[in-house]
Design a protein around this motif. Structure first.
Motif, PDB file in Angstrom:
ATOM      1  N   GLU A 107       0.895  -1.316  -0.144  1.00 40.34           N
ATOM      2  CA  GLU A 107       0.057  -0.031   0.072  1.00 40.34           C
ATOM      3  C   GLU A 107       0.769   1.182  -0.184  1.00 40.34           C
ATOM      4  O   GLU A 107       0.590   2.182  -0.732  1.00 40.34           O
ATOM      5  N   LEU A 108       1.734   1.266   0.731  1.00 44.91           N
ATOM      6  CA  LEU A 108       2.880   2.329   0.833  1.00 44.91           C
ATOM      7  C   LEU A 108       3.301   2.788  -0.242  1.00 44.91           C
ATOM      8  O   LEU A 108       3.680   3.745  -0.828  1.00 44.91           O
ATOM      9  N   ASP A 109       4.104   1.654  -0.853  1.00 45.62           N
ATOM     10  CA  ASP A 109       4.518   1.898  -2.071  1.00 45.62           C
ATOM     11  C   ASP A 109       3.927   2.215  -3.359  1.00 45.62           C
ATOM     12  O   ASP A 109       4.010   3.001  -4.264  1.00 45.62           O
ATOM     13  N   ARG A 110       2.455   2.032  -3.053  1.00 45.09           N
ATOM     14  CA  ARG A 110       1.450   2.505  -4.160  1.00 45.09           C
ATOM     15  C   ARG A 110       1.230   3.939  -3.921  1.00 45.09           C
ATOM     16  O   ARG A 110       1.012   4.631  -4.906  1.00 45.09           O
ATOM     17  N   LEU A 111       1.041   4.252  -2.593  1.00 46.48           N
ATOM     18  CA  LEU A 111       0.241   5.644  -2.246  1.00 46.48           C
ATOM     19  C   LEU A 111       1.569   6.695  -2.211  1.00 46.48           C
ATOM     20  O   LEU A 111       1.247   7.842  -2.127  1.00 46.48           O
ATOM     21  N   ALA A 112       2.644   6.425  -1.620  1.00 50.86           N
ATOM     22  CA  ALA A 112       3.389   7.387  -1.193  1.00 50.86           C
ATOM     23  C   ALA A 112       4.212   8.007  -2.532  1.00 50.86           C
ATOM     24  O   ALA A 112       4.407   7.339  -3.507  1.00 50.86           O
ATOM     25  N   PRO A 113       4.682   9.331  -2.476  1.00 51.57           N
ATOM     26  CA  PRO A 113       5.365   9.740  -3.559  1.00 51.57           C
ATOM     27  C   PRO A 113       6.504   9.077  -4.158  1.00 51.57           C
ATOM     28  O   PRO A 113       7.072   8.511  -2.886  1.00 51.57           O
ATOM     29  N   PRO A 114       6.787   9.056  -5.328  1.00 52.30           N
ATOM     30  CA  PRO A 114       8.121   8.087  -5.530  1.00 52.30           C
ATOM     31  C   PRO A 114       9.407   8.349  -5.086  1.00 52.30           C
ATOM     32  O   PRO A 114      10.278   7.269  -4.644  1.00 52.30           O
ATOM     33  N   ALA A 132      10.481  -7.496  -0.714  1.00 52.83           N
ATOM     34  CA  ALA A 132      11.155  -8.091  -1.746  1.00 52.83           C
ATOM     35  C   ALA A 132      10.435  -8.015  -3.247  1.00 52.83           C
ATOM     36  O   ALA A 132      11.069  -7.878  -4.094  1.00 52.83           O
ATOM     37  N   ASP A 133       9.196  -8.188  -3.199  1.00 53.02           N
ATOM     38  CA  ASP A 133       8.325  -8.278  -4.395  1.00 53.02           C
ATOM     39  C   ASP A 133       7.929  -6.884  -5.117  1.00 53.02           C
ATOM     40  O   ASP A 133       6.981  -6.871  -5.918  1.00 53.02           O
ATOM     41  N   LEU A 134       8.185  -5.681  -4.288  1.00 52.62           N
ATOM     42  CA  LEU A 134       7.638  -4.295  -4.762  1.00 52.62           C
ATOM     43  C   LEU A 134       8.462  -3.748  -5.590  1.00 52.62           C
ATOM     44  O   LEU A 134       9.587  -3.654  -5.809  1.00 52.62           O
ATOM     45  N   PRO A 135       7.532  -3.079  -6.680  1.00 54.41           N
ATOM     46  CA  PRO A 135       8.191  -2.356  -7.569  1.00 54.41           C
ATOM     47  C   PRO A 135       9.252  -1.201  -7.028  1.00 54.41           C
ATOM     48  O   PRO A 135      10.280  -0.899  -7.391  1.00 54.41           O
ATOM     49  N   GLY A 136       8.803  -0.565  -5.919  1.00 52.59           N
ATOM     50  CA  GLY A 136       9.623   0.512  -5.313  1.00 52.59           C
ATOM     51  C   GLY A 136      10.623  -0.145  -4.056  1.00 52.59           C
ATOM     52  O   GLY A 136      10.696   0.501  -3.185  1.00 52.59           O
ATOM     53  N   ARG A 137      11.040  -1.672  -4.208  1.00 50.88           N
ATOM     54  CA  ARG A 137      11.771  -2.117  -3.009  1.00 50.88           C
ATOM     55  C   ARG A 137      13.056  -1.312  -2.753  1.00 50.88           C
ATOM     56  O   ARG A 137      13.529  -1.330  -1.715  1.00 50.88           O
ATOM     57  N   GLY A 138      13.352  -0.868  -3.697  1.00 54.29           N
ATOM     58  CA  GLY A 138      14.724   0.159  -3.748  1.00 54.29           C
ATOM     59  C   GLY A 138      14.731   1.140  -2.564  1.00 54.29           C
ATOM     60  O   GLY A 138      15.797   1.591  -2.159  1.00 54.29           O
ATOM     61  N   ARG A 139      13.622   1.631  -2.178  1.00 52.34           N
ATOM     62  CA  ARG A 139      13.484   2.669  -1.307  1.00 52.34           C
ATOM     63  C   ARG A 139      12.998   2.075   0.105  1.00 52.34           C
ATOM     64  O   ARG A 139      12.725   2.990   1.026  1.00 52.34           O
ATOM     65  N   CYS A 140      12.929   0.676   0.307  1.00 52.77           N
ATOM     66  CA  CYS A 140      12.531   0.282   1.478  1.00 52.77           C
ATOM     67  C   CYS A 140      13.514  -0.412   2.295  1.00 52.77           C
ATOM     68  O   CYS A 140      14.735  -0.739   1.661  1.00 52.77           O
ATOM     69  N   PHE A 162      18.396  -5.297  -1.753  1.00 54.04           N
ATOM     70  CA  PHE A 162      18.014  -4.544  -2.811  1.00 54.04           C
ATOM     71  C   PHE A 162      17.878  -3.270  -2.617  1.00 54.04           C
ATOM     72  O   PHE A 162      17.241  -2.367  -3.232  1.00 54.04           O
ATOM     73  N   THR A 163      18.004  -2.545  -1.082  1.00 55.43           N
ATOM     74  CA  THR A 163      17.829  -1.362  -0.910  1.00 55.43           C
ATOM     75  C   THR A 163      18.951  -0.230  -1.521  1.00 55.43           C
ATOM     76  O   THR A 163      20.095  -0.860  -1.444  1.00 55.43           O
ATOM     77  N   GLU A 164      18.402   0.657  -2.003  1.00 60.40           N
ATOM     78  CA  GLU A 164      19.354   1.407  -2.942  1.00 60.40           C
ATOM     79  C   GLU A 164      20.382   2.417  -1.819  1.00 60.40           C
ATOM     80  O   GLU A 164      19.570   2.829  -0.663  1.00 60.40           O
TER      81      GLU A 164
END
Ligand SMILES: NC(=O)c1ccc[n+]([C@@H]2O[C@H](COP(=O)([O-])OP(=O)(O)OC[C@H]3O[C@@H](n4cnc5c(N)ncnc54)[C@H](O)[C@@H]3O)[C@@H](O)[C@H]2O)c1
Length: 314
Positions: A107-114, A132-140, A162-164
């Motif tokens: 939910e957070l990955d979908r709703l929070a600004p990129p 691990a499976d989220l499109p925005g996993r690099g910011r988690c 996978f975190t950037e």
């Protein structure tokens, strides 16, 4: 790297013990906070609880401005989407259940600004297990606080593979800006550093009680009136370094065999090898050159005196 902006809001998701305490940390540091909890009873408890804690801090003269000014920076939101809109950083403080954190992070990955960093307060769960499976996993990542974070400043940053790097750096910069003391956990391990150290002591404490060596009360007294007094000022490596003339290498040489026997008694075989001791000695000497040892011992003793004085006044 984009620097943290004190004026742009952070979101706190989950308003239990840790969420409310984080709201206080950010608001006290002049950062606007939007906080959300799915339970209406928790949403309505946020402001009164903050008011009470701010009152306590003020009574110890620990606030730099009026409690009301700090409180005004906190907005309680009825919807998650409103809380995370425009957030530079999200601190998730929901219950420690992997399925719940998996769904919430989706939910957070979908709703929070990129560009928002998504940090979890998780005590034991790793970001790999819920992001691990989220499109925005690099910011988690995990940002595990002490409880409560407005009184215990250390916070462990635990990136997944996978975190950037930039997400960890942005989290570190913001958390330092608000007065916390971020520590890097270099790879994902259960319990991170805080709970591994705490666990080592607690495991031995249980064994001492089980074996009839000490009462529960006396174990706690040895820590409260002994080890803990020093640990309020210096950690276990610095303690060993300052307790032995010749520093930590001399300590390992003299005391190492005894600690190895105690470990073996508990089925632990993690020898302090010469290479490991040399590494610890190198890191200590980079922090405290040998010629400054006497001065640091005197500093430690003065810290203990100041704490003793403060205790007498309490
Ligand atoms: N309590 C501690 O000592 C401590 C210390 C460090 C880290 N943590 C971690 O912080 C997190 C929160 O712990 P806590 O002690 O504040 O728990 P808590 O039970 O006090 O609060 C959890 C809050 O999350 C809310 N919640 C439930 N489902 C939710 C959802 N889907 N989304 C958002 N919020 C939801 C609950 O209503 C509750 O208000 C956990 O991961 C915990 O392991 C706790």
């Amino acid at each position: 790297m984009k620097q943290p902006q004190p004026s742009s809001p952070v979101a706190v998701v989950g308003a239990g013990s840790i969420g409310v305490a984080f709201a206080l940390v950010f608001a006290r540091a002049n950062v606007p906070v939007r906080i959300w909890d799915p339970a209406a009873s928790r949403r309505s408890a946020v402001l009164p609880e903050l008011e009470a804690r701010l009152g306590d801090l003020a009574s110890y003269d620990l606030l730099a401005e009026a409690a009301g000014t700090i409180l005004e920076r906190v907005t309680v939101c009825d919807e998650l989407v409103t809380a995370v809109a425009g957030a530079q950083y999200v601190q998730e403080c929901a219950p420690e259940r992997v399925e719940l954190k998996q769904e919430l992070f989706a939910e957070l990955d979908r709703l929070a600004p990129p560009q928002a960093v998504l940090a979890s307060s998780s005590s034991f769960l790793l970001a790999s297990s819920f992001a691990a499976d989220l499109p925005g996993r690099g910011r988690c990542l995990v940002a595990h606080p002490g409880n409560p974070p407005y009184l215990i400043p250390v916070i462990e940053l635990v990136p997944a593979p996978f975190t950037e790097g930039v997400a960890t750096q942005r989290a570190e910069a913001l958390l330092a800006l608000v007065g916390l003391s971020p520590v890097h956990v270099r790879r994902e391990v259960e319990g991170f550093i805080f709970n591994r150290l705490q666990g080592a002591l607690l495991r031995e404490a249980y064994c001492l009680v089980r074996d009839g060596v000490a009462s529960v009360k006396d174990v706690d007294r040895v820590v409260r009136d002994g080890l803990g007094r020093r640990w309020a000022h210096i950690g276990p490596f610095e303690t060993a370094d300052l307790n032995t003339r010749g520093g930590i290498a001399a300590h390992a040489e003299r005391m190492g065999p005894s600690y190895a026997r105690m470990g073996a008694e508990r089925g632990q075989d993690d020898a302090w090898t010469p290479d490991l001791v040399a590494q610890v000695e190198r890191e200590r000497r980079a922090i405290l050159p040998a010629e400054e040892w006497e001065a640091r011992v005197a500093w430690r003793d003065r810290q203990l005196m100041a704490a003793l004085k403060a205790r007498q006044g309490a």
